[in-house]
Write a protein that holds these residues in place. Structure first.
Motif, short mmCIF file in Angstrom:
data_model
loop_
_atom_site.label_atom_id
_atom_site.label_comp_id
_atom_site.label_asym_id
_atom_site.label_seq_id
_atom_site.Cartn_x
_atom_site.Cartn_y
_atom_site.Cartn_z
N ARG A 29 27.62 74.83 41.23
CA ARG A 29 26.46 74.24 41.91
C ARG A 29 26.68 74.11 43.42
O ARG A 29 25.86 73.48 44.09
CB ARG A 29 26.14 72.85 41.34
CG ARG A 29 25.61 72.88 39.95
CD ARG A 29 25.11 71.53 39.48
NE ARG A 29 23.69 71.36 39.72
CZ ARG A 29 22.95 70.36 39.22
NH1 ARG A 29 23.53 69.43 38.47
NH2 ARG A 29 21.66 70.29 39.47
N LYS A 47 21.28 62.82 45.11
CA LYS A 47 22.03 63.01 43.87
C LYS A 47 23.30 63.83 44.15
O LYS A 47 23.38 64.45 45.21
CB LYS A 47 21.15 63.70 42.82
CG LYS A 47 20.77 65.16 43.16
CD LYS A 47 19.79 65.71 42.14
CE LYS A 47 19.53 67.16 42.38
NZ LYS A 47 18.52 67.72 41.44
N HIS A 48 24.27 63.89 43.26
CA HIS A 48 24.48 63.19 42.00
C HIS A 48 25.60 62.21 42.26
O HIS A 48 26.72 62.63 42.54
CB HIS A 48 24.88 64.16 40.89
CG HIS A 48 23.94 65.34 40.76
ND1 HIS A 48 24.05 66.49 41.52
CD2 HIS A 48 22.84 65.53 39.98
CE1 HIS A 48 23.08 67.34 41.19
NE2 HIS A 48 22.33 66.78 40.27
N GLU A 96 24.19 76.15 37.72
CA GLU A 96 24.49 74.86 37.12
C GLU A 96 25.05 75.09 35.72
O GLU A 96 24.61 75.99 35.01
CB GLU A 96 23.21 74.03 37.04
CG GLU A 96 23.42 72.70 36.35
CD GLU A 96 22.13 71.90 36.22
OE1 GLU A 96 21.14 72.21 36.91
OE2 GLU A 96 22.13 70.94 35.43
N ASP A 142 12.63 69.17 39.88
CA ASP A 142 13.76 69.53 40.74
C ASP A 142 13.21 70.24 41.97
O ASP A 142 12.19 70.92 41.89
CB ASP A 142 14.73 70.43 39.98
CG ASP A 142 15.49 69.61 38.97
OD1 ASP A 142 16.38 68.88 39.38
OD2 ASP A 142 15.13 69.66 37.78
N ASP A 180 21.06 60.90 35.52
CA ASP A 180 20.85 62.33 35.35
C ASP A 180 20.46 62.54 33.88
O ASP A 180 20.63 61.64 33.04
CB ASP A 180 22.12 63.13 35.71
CG ASP A 180 21.79 64.61 36.00
OD1 ASP A 180 20.70 65.07 35.60
OD2 ASP A 180 22.63 65.29 36.62
C1 BGC Z 1 20.67 68.20 36.74
C2 BGC Z 1 19.87 67.41 37.73
C3 BGC Z 1 18.40 67.65 37.52
C4 BGC Z 1 18.04 67.29 36.09
C5 BGC Z 1 16.55 67.48 35.78
C6 BGC Z 1 20.18 68.02 35.32
O1 BGC Z 1 20.71 69.00 34.49
O2 BGC Z 1 22.03 67.85 36.83
O3 BGC Z 1 20.22 67.79 39.04
O4 BGC Z 1 17.66 66.90 38.45
O5 BGC Z 1 18.77 68.15 35.24
O6 BGC Z 1 16.19 68.81 35.78
#
Ligand code: BGC
Length: 734
Positions: free
Chosen positions: A168, A201-202, A480, A100, A280
């Motif tokens: 987020r 993304k997403h 998140e 990420d 994802d």
């Molecule tokens: C997130 C993504 C992230 C992926 C890998 C997911 O929980 O929604 O944005 O790239 O995890 O870490």
């Protein structure tokens, strides 16, 4: 001397000597791939043809590379990363090591990637409205990634802010498709120019974290195409990302990662996207998602089974539809790897350029701070004898956002506060180092700078009563996986600010928040500054603006509501449903009128409008000339710095009615830096899609006939100039 700079979204500028102009860089669609030689499409096809039946399944699924129980596939040699797919040595195909990276190379479950640069939040970046800053920050991230052995960055978050409570929001770029798409495109282009592949993304309409992987979203095709999908379309055109990450939510029925409409129709057919779609982590739900357009299963251990492993391999050579798709899936993945130079320029483990990273973080934080209120107390004079700093951990560091994007900067966080019982708490509260109280003390050597935690409002107020200046730091942590239940500052901080402002009128509030918050104490505060999550140089940037070493220039990329009742969904769908449930969110309430467009449609006055931000100088706009040409409108006007300080301004161009139909849309903006008394002329060219409507019947953008009213504004709600021009009705080319 006269110079001309051409920029995009369509900006032509002429400026006089002595006027520095922060113009936007042009990026033409296809630019990143055009640098690639030889032809990645042909090379990819040749490689797929050489694959054995077993090899045809290897690139189609990847796992979360970390040394703990969840990982069923511990691999010697795989770097700690969010995603990992082994390479195929026989064919010279490199591994994919993915992290990420929206705000820096991310913290991976207790293992800091390696000396990562912690940039400010993407919301702070969006507040700069500056493509050059977007590019510079992401170029620095990509270099950190290369030094850590990573070759794919899970960056490019461009979901529009439909929900101010979304946990987020700090990872995204605000509520407008042109602003968000343009800046996301620049971050992606920067990453890929360093020969690291980037995602966008997403995909799509993943606008809240509550019920993240169960939520169902409904929206009409036209509304989606004119808003969230348009942000992706613009980002993809500018950045050419190697991969698109599909989202957790259902989209008008099926899951987004199994949506034939989103993946096959919109992305691959209509937009002719040449790269691949990765799920994802945990968002793949069936082997048949391959037929809907999904090319790679990511974080496979998060899915109930590895759908793109043995079950998919079993269909290869047996079912023609799957055989064709498996060839195409491999071709797309290899094509993106080749086009991003993963074969010919692999990452080299080394030492990240911390100085460059920190410089990019400082520039971004300085330019992203938005001054919301100032009764004249700012910039601070260096005469104060006692400055009382209160709250917000200002004695320790600055706030950052939680979840997969979390970065642990060089030398580690200043403070970690666990929020769960888990040993590897991916949602811990992290403070980045750099204590604002120290940065303030360094700028005011004549003053006694005191600090108080703010835990007891009445006590803090009593201590601050006689201070010459009070600076309250107020924080809102978001992450998140969780939305905030309301827009109030948590932990009785509103009480604290109310108590202090009641006894000391010289009180400045510095906000470190993920997105908008309510401010019941606003009329009592002398000044309010939104610093967002300001990153590794955040403390310095806050002091820069407080003391006037930097003239604030940030503009809000989102509307700050006056109350939740003003928003399309005063009650957040699914908030009090603590089991995963198929909650449905109706985005047709606002349709494509996201953010300021909703406030305009409903005649609502928000707390602070989209595009708003104060400066220590003032600007005037004159001489609007509108010219319509083909499918677009060119707006030319003059900006003059009428104050006494050098400053940077972001005048915004909106269309307010088309063919008699009212409705506000941002169609472009300019970034200019002007010395006192200087003026410059800019021309902004509208992206025709912002002037058009999506015709579902014709499957094309359609320009309504008639007069187009255009305004030049200092924010969505502050009109400076108005004009009008006409356009012929027509369909835009596909
Ligand atoms: C997130 C993504 C992230 C992926 C890998 C997911 O929980 O929604 O944005 O790239 O995890 O870490």
């Amino acid at each position: 001397m006269l110079s001309t700079v051409r920029a995009n979204p369509g900006l032509t500028m002429s400026y006089r000597a002595g006027v520095f102009l922060a113009a936007c860089l042009a990026a033409q669609p296809g630019q990143a791939f055009a640098q690639t030689a030889p032809d990645p499409d042909k090379q990819a096809i040749a490689l797929v043809q050489q694959m054995t039946p077993d090899e045809r399944n290897l690139l189609l699924h990847g796992f979360f590379s970390r040394p703990n129980a969840i990982n069923k596939l511990p691999q010697i040699g795989a770097p700690f990363a969010a995603g990992y797919t082994p390479g195929i040595a026989r064919l010279g195909i490199p591994q994919l090591a993915e992290s990420d990276a929206s705000l820096g190379v991310a913290w991976i479950n207790g293992k800091r990637a390696k000396d990562a640069t912690a940039l400010p939040s993407s919301m702070a970046l969006a507040a700069t409205w500056d493509m050059r800053i977007a590019y510079a920050g992401s170029a620095a991230i990509a270099q950190d990634a290369r030094a850590s052995g990573l070759n794919v960055l899970l960056a490019g978050g461009v979901n529009l802010t439909r929900e101010p409570r979304n946990g987020r929001n700090f990872e995204y770029l605000g509520e407008d498709p042109l602003l968000a798409g343009t800046l996301a495109g620049e971050t992606i282009r920067a990453i890929q120019d360093q020969h690291v592949m980037s995602t966008v993304k997403h995909f799509a309409l993943n606008a809240q974290e509550t019920q993240q992987s169960a939520i169902g979203v409904t929206i009409s095709e036209a509304a989606a195409r004119e808003s969230d999908l348009l942000a992706f379309e613009i980002a993809i055109e500018r950045g050419n990302p190697g991969a698109v990450m599909c989202s957790y939510n259902h989209f008008n029925g099926p899951f987004a990662c199994g949506s034939d409409f989103l993946l096959n129709k919109v992305l691959k057919q209509d937009w002719r996207y040449p790269g691949f779609v990765m799920s994802d982590w945990g968002a793949n739900h069936a082997t048949s998602d391959a037929l809907a357009g999904l090319d790679r299963e990511s974080g496979e251990e998060f899915d109930p089974q590895i759908y793109f492993g043995a079950p998919l391999a079993a269909l290869d050579g047996k079912d023609p539809a799957y055989t064709t798709r498996i060839t195409d899936m491999n071709r797309r993945i290899l094509r993106s790897m080749l086009a991003s130079h993963l074969f010919d320029d692999p990452p080299k483990i080394g030492t990240p350029d911390i100085v460059r990273g920190e410089a990019a973080a400082r520039t971004e934080a300085d330019a992203g701070i938005v001054l919301l209120k100032n009764n004249g107390i700012l910039p601070l004079l260096k005469t104060a004898k006692h400055i009382a700093v209160i709250g917000g951990y200002a004695n320790i560091g600055v706030m950052s956002g939680g979840g997969s994007s979390q970065v642990a900067p060089q030398n580690g966080p200043a403070l970690i506060i666990p929020t769960t019982m888990a040993a590897d708490d991916w949602q811990a509260v992290l403070l980045h180092p750099g204590a604002p109280v120290k940065a303030i003390a360094a700028r005011a050597p004549q003053a006694r700078v005191s600090f108080d935690t703010g835990a007891y409002p009445a006590f803090s107020a009593a201590r601050a009563k006689d201070a010459d200046v009070v600076i309250i730091f107020a924080t809102q942590w978001t992450t998140e996986g969780l939305d905030v239940p309301d827009l109030n500052l948590p932990n009785a901080q509103d009480e604290l600010i109310t108590a202090v402002t009641a006894v000391n009128p010289h009180t400045i509030v510095v906000l470190e928040t993920g997105g908008p918050v309510l401010m019941p104490w606003l009329d009592k505060a002398a000044a309010v500054m939104e610093a967002w999550y300001p990153g590794i140089k955040g403390a310095e940037a806050i002091a820069d603006v407080l003391f006037g070493d930097v003239n604030p220039s940030g503009r809000l990329p989102i509307t700050f509501p006056a109350s939740l009742d003003q928003t399309p969904r005063p009650v957040l769908d699914g908030l009090f449903d603590f089991q995963p449930s198929r909650t449905t969110v109706n985005y047709d309430i606002e349709g494509s009128d996201v953010g300021y467009r909703w406030y305009d449609r409903r005649g609502l006055t928000p707390l602070f409008p989209f595009g708003f931000g104060l400066s220590y100088t003032s600007f005037r706009y004159d001489d609007l000339q509108l010219r319509s040409e083909g499918n677009t409108i060119h707006a030319t006007f003059t900006i003059t710095n009428i104050g006494s300080r050098q400053g940077r301004d972001t005048p915004q161009v909106y269309v307010t009615s088309r063919g008699g139909a009212r409705g506000q849309r941002l169609i472009g903006w300019a970034n200019v830096e002007l010395a006192p008394g200087a003026s410059t002329k800019v021309t902004v060219d509208a992206d025709p899609r912002l002037l058009a409507d999506w015709s579902t019947q014709r499957q094309r953008w359609s320009l309504p006939a008639g007069r187009y009213d255009v305004t030049i504004n200092s924010s969505a709600a502050n009109v400076a100039l108005t004009g009008s021009t006409g356009l012929e009705p027509r369909l835009l080319p596909p």
